[in-house]
Design an enzyme around this catalytic site. Structure first.
Site, PDB file in Angstrom:
ATOM      1  N   TYR A 222     -52.352 -48.511 -37.901  1.00 28.18           N
ATOM      2  CA  TYR A 222     -51.384 -49.263 -38.694  1.00 28.18           C
ATOM      3  C   TYR A 222     -52.020 -50.010 -39.865  1.00 28.18           C
ATOM      4  CZ  TYR A 222     -47.521 -48.522 -35.418  1.00 28.18           C
ATOM      5  OH  TYR A 222     -46.535 -47.973 -34.656  1.00 28.18           O
TER       6      TYR A 222
ATOM      7  N   LYS B 188     -58.274 -43.625 -25.722  1.00 34.19           N
ATOM      8  CA  LYS B 188     -58.458 -42.170 -25.726  1.00 34.19           C
ATOM      9  C   LYS B 188     -59.908 -41.907 -26.125  1.00 34.19           C
ATOM     10  CE  LYS B 188     -57.012 -37.978 -25.224  1.00 34.19           C
ATOM     11  NZ  LYS B 188     -56.709 -37.409 -23.898  1.00 34.19           N
TER      12      LYS B 188
ATOM     13  N   ASP C 221     -52.874 -40.490 -22.317  1.00 35.25           N
ATOM     14  CA  ASP C 221     -52.000 -39.436 -21.763  1.00 35.25           C
ATOM     15  C   ASP C 221     -51.779 -39.650 -20.272  1.00 35.25           C
ATOM     16  OD1 ASP C 221     -54.738 -38.919 -21.506  1.00 35.25           O
ATOM     17  OD2 ASP C 221     -54.565 -36.750 -21.793  1.00 35.25           O
TER      18      ASP C 221
ATOM     19  N   ASP D 269     -47.566 -49.010 -29.315  1.00 34.70           N
ATOM     20  CA  ASP D 269     -46.233 -48.683 -29.832  1.00 34.70           C
ATOM     21  C   ASP D 269     -45.590 -47.619 -28.945  1.00 34.70           C
ATOM     22  OD1 ASP D 269     -44.044 -48.486 -31.688  1.00 34.70           O
ATOM     23  OD2 ASP D 269     -44.945 -46.602 -32.373  1.00 34.70           O
TER      24      ASP D 269
ATOM     25  N   ASP E  19     -42.308 -47.893 -25.632  1.00 33.74           N
ATOM     26  CA  ASP E  19     -40.978 -47.265 -25.596  1.00 33.74           C
ATOM     27  C   ASP E  19     -40.768 -46.621 -24.228  1.00 33.74           C
ATOM     28  OD1 ASP E  19     -40.410 -48.005 -28.219  1.00 33.74           O
ATOM     29  OD2 ASP E  19     -39.630 -46.031 -28.777  1.00 33.74           O
TER      30      ASP E  19
HETATM   31  C1  IPM Z   1     -42.192 -51.374 -32.992  1.00 31.31           C
HETATM   32  C2  IPM Z   1     -41.643 -50.473 -34.045  1.00 31.31           C
HETATM   33  C3  IPM Z   1     -42.454 -50.596 -35.324  1.00 31.31           C
HETATM   34  C4  IPM Z   1     -43.873 -50.183 -35.003  1.00 31.31           C
HETATM   35  C5  IPM Z   1     -41.885 -49.808 -36.516  1.00 31.31           C
HETATM   36  C6  IPM Z   1     -40.503 -50.278 -36.852  1.00 31.31           C
HETATM   37  C7  IPM Z   1     -42.779 -49.876 -37.710  1.00 31.31           C
HETATM   38  O1  IPM Z   1     -41.580 -49.165 -33.580  1.00 31.31           O
HETATM   39  O2  IPM Z   1     -42.226 -52.591 -33.217  1.00 31.31           O
HETATM   40  O3  IPM Z   1     -42.574 -50.886 -31.926  1.00 31.31           O
HETATM   41  O4  IPM Z   1     -44.202 -48.991 -35.067  1.00 31.31           O
HETATM   42  O5  IPM Z   1     -44.669 -51.047 -34.681  1.00 31.31           O
HETATM   43 MG    MG Z   2     -42.115 -48.961 -31.556  1.00 26.61          MG
END
Ligand code: IPM
Ligand code: MG
Length: 356
Positions: A137, A189, A221, A245, A249
């Site tokens: 990032y 990784k 992984d 990130d 999710d």
């Molecule tokens: C998160 C989001 C952000 C990230 C995006 C919106 C840039 O997915 O906060 O997890 O990748 O960090």
């Molecule tokens: Mg995210």
């Protein structure tokens, strides 16, 4: 009375709807628990960008910098150039305020929310510590011979000793503070991305200072596999920006979906930013059916961070009680009207406050 200054960036899509409920809960908590919040709302986001051609102006940034915390609803709009608004608002705040920890608790509040059969709340209770200012990032990328057959595209992941160490140290301190398993898992990784050796070495060094905390390691992984197969193995996990990130999710799904997962972008002792993990979900915007639970839990995290620990705890407990009694039927879009949830949480807070 303690008073906190708060910047509120409701943002795009469902951001304003869920932020309104989060602020409703914050206001109720401030009057019930005896602290004050001075809010300043900022209109930034994609619509503002389309109208004013401005993302996050310097003057506003300077003003925000002097505050105690930021609450962010959601940012992102498919009509804008890819990532422009995200980088210009979330990215800028994370980087320029040096919010080096992205704290993402993954907690199953009620059994029926989990997509894995038979998992109990005590089996899914982990915190991912995502390094938040480096890695892929950091923005070091470029293109050469763009558009031609021989095009080259690069993006450099960067890891500094300082950046890696402070994230790892935070994870160890957190494992102690939680006092659950007292275990930290490093997710990297290093077998393929050899630069991750800096994580391996730093982790081992920091771990030696915490003899009371046990350690574990998983390549990213495999970590995805273990998170699904044996989520109870995780207590605190620390990882790079990009992997954090991605795995969060997955983590959000374990706890019931994007409608419930909250996060804090933290620089201990300085201004920090709290937000639901979900995006702006433009398809659902303006209908009043998005789940504000994640945004409300982000307020709970923010209050904990600001030192209003009891208020933060009671908000989280209200969500737990509403879920386990099935008054909150679910955290998916359309399970409730957005405002119903805010109202229910406020009513729970009042009852809880009346008891003490
Ligand atoms: C998160 C989001 C952000 C990230 C995006 C919106 C840039 O997915 O906060 O997890 O990748 O960090
Ligand atoms: Mg995210």
């Amino acid at each position: 009375m303690n008073e906190y200054s708060l910047a509120v960036i409701a943002g795009d899509g469902i951001g304003p709807e869920v932020s309104a409920e989060a602020m409703k809960v914050l206001d109720a908590a401030s009057s019930l628990f005896g602290f004050a919040v001075r809010k300043t709302e900022y209109p930034f986001g994609s619509n503002w960008y389309f109208e004013k051609n401005e993302i996050l102006p310097d003057a506003a940034f300077e003003e925000i910098k002097g505050m105690d915390a930021i609450f962010l609803g959601a940012i992102g709009d498919d009509r804008a150039p890819v990532g422009l608004i995200e980088r210009g608002i979330i990215g800028k705040l994370r980087f320029d305020l040096d919010l080096y920890i992205n704290l993402r608790p993954i907690k199953l509040y009620d059994e029926r929310l989990c997509p894995i059969k038979g998992k109990q709340p005590h089996e899914i209770d982990m915190v991912i510590v995502r390094e938040n200012t480096e890695g892929a990032y950091a923005g070091m990328h470029g293109f050469c011979h763009k558009g031609q057959a021989g095009e080259v595209a690069t993006q450099t992941m960067i890891y500094t000793r300082t950046g890696v160490e402070r994230a790892i140290r935070y994870a160890f301190d957190l494992a102690r503070e939680r006092d659950k398993e007292r275990k930290v898992t490093l997710i990297d990784k290093a077998n393929a991305v050899r630069a991750h050796d800096i994580w391996t070495r730093t982790f081992a060094e920091v771990a030696s200072e915490y003899p009371d905390v046990s350690t574990d390691h998983a390549y990213v992984d495999a970590a995805c596999m273990w998170m699904l197969k044996n989520p109870e193995w995780f207590d605190v996990a620390v990882t790079t920006n990009l992997f954090g990130d991605i795995v969060t999710d997955l983590g959000a799904m374990l706890q019931g979906g994007m409608g419930i997962a909250a996060s804090g972008n933290i620089h201990p002792g300085q201004i920090s930013l709290f937000e639901p993990i979900h995006g702006s979900a433009p398809r659902h915007a303006g209908k009043g059916v998005a789940s504000p639970v994640a945004a409300i839990l982000a307020v709970s995290m923010m209050l904990d961070f600001l030192g209003q620990k009891e208020a933060g705890r009671v908000i989280e407990q209200a969500i737990i009680d509403l879920l386990s009694s099935q008054r909150i039927r679910g955290v998916h879009t359309g399970d409730h009207r957005t405002h119903e949830i805010g109202d229910m949480v406020v009513a729970e807070l009042r009852t809880a406050a009346a008891r003490v």
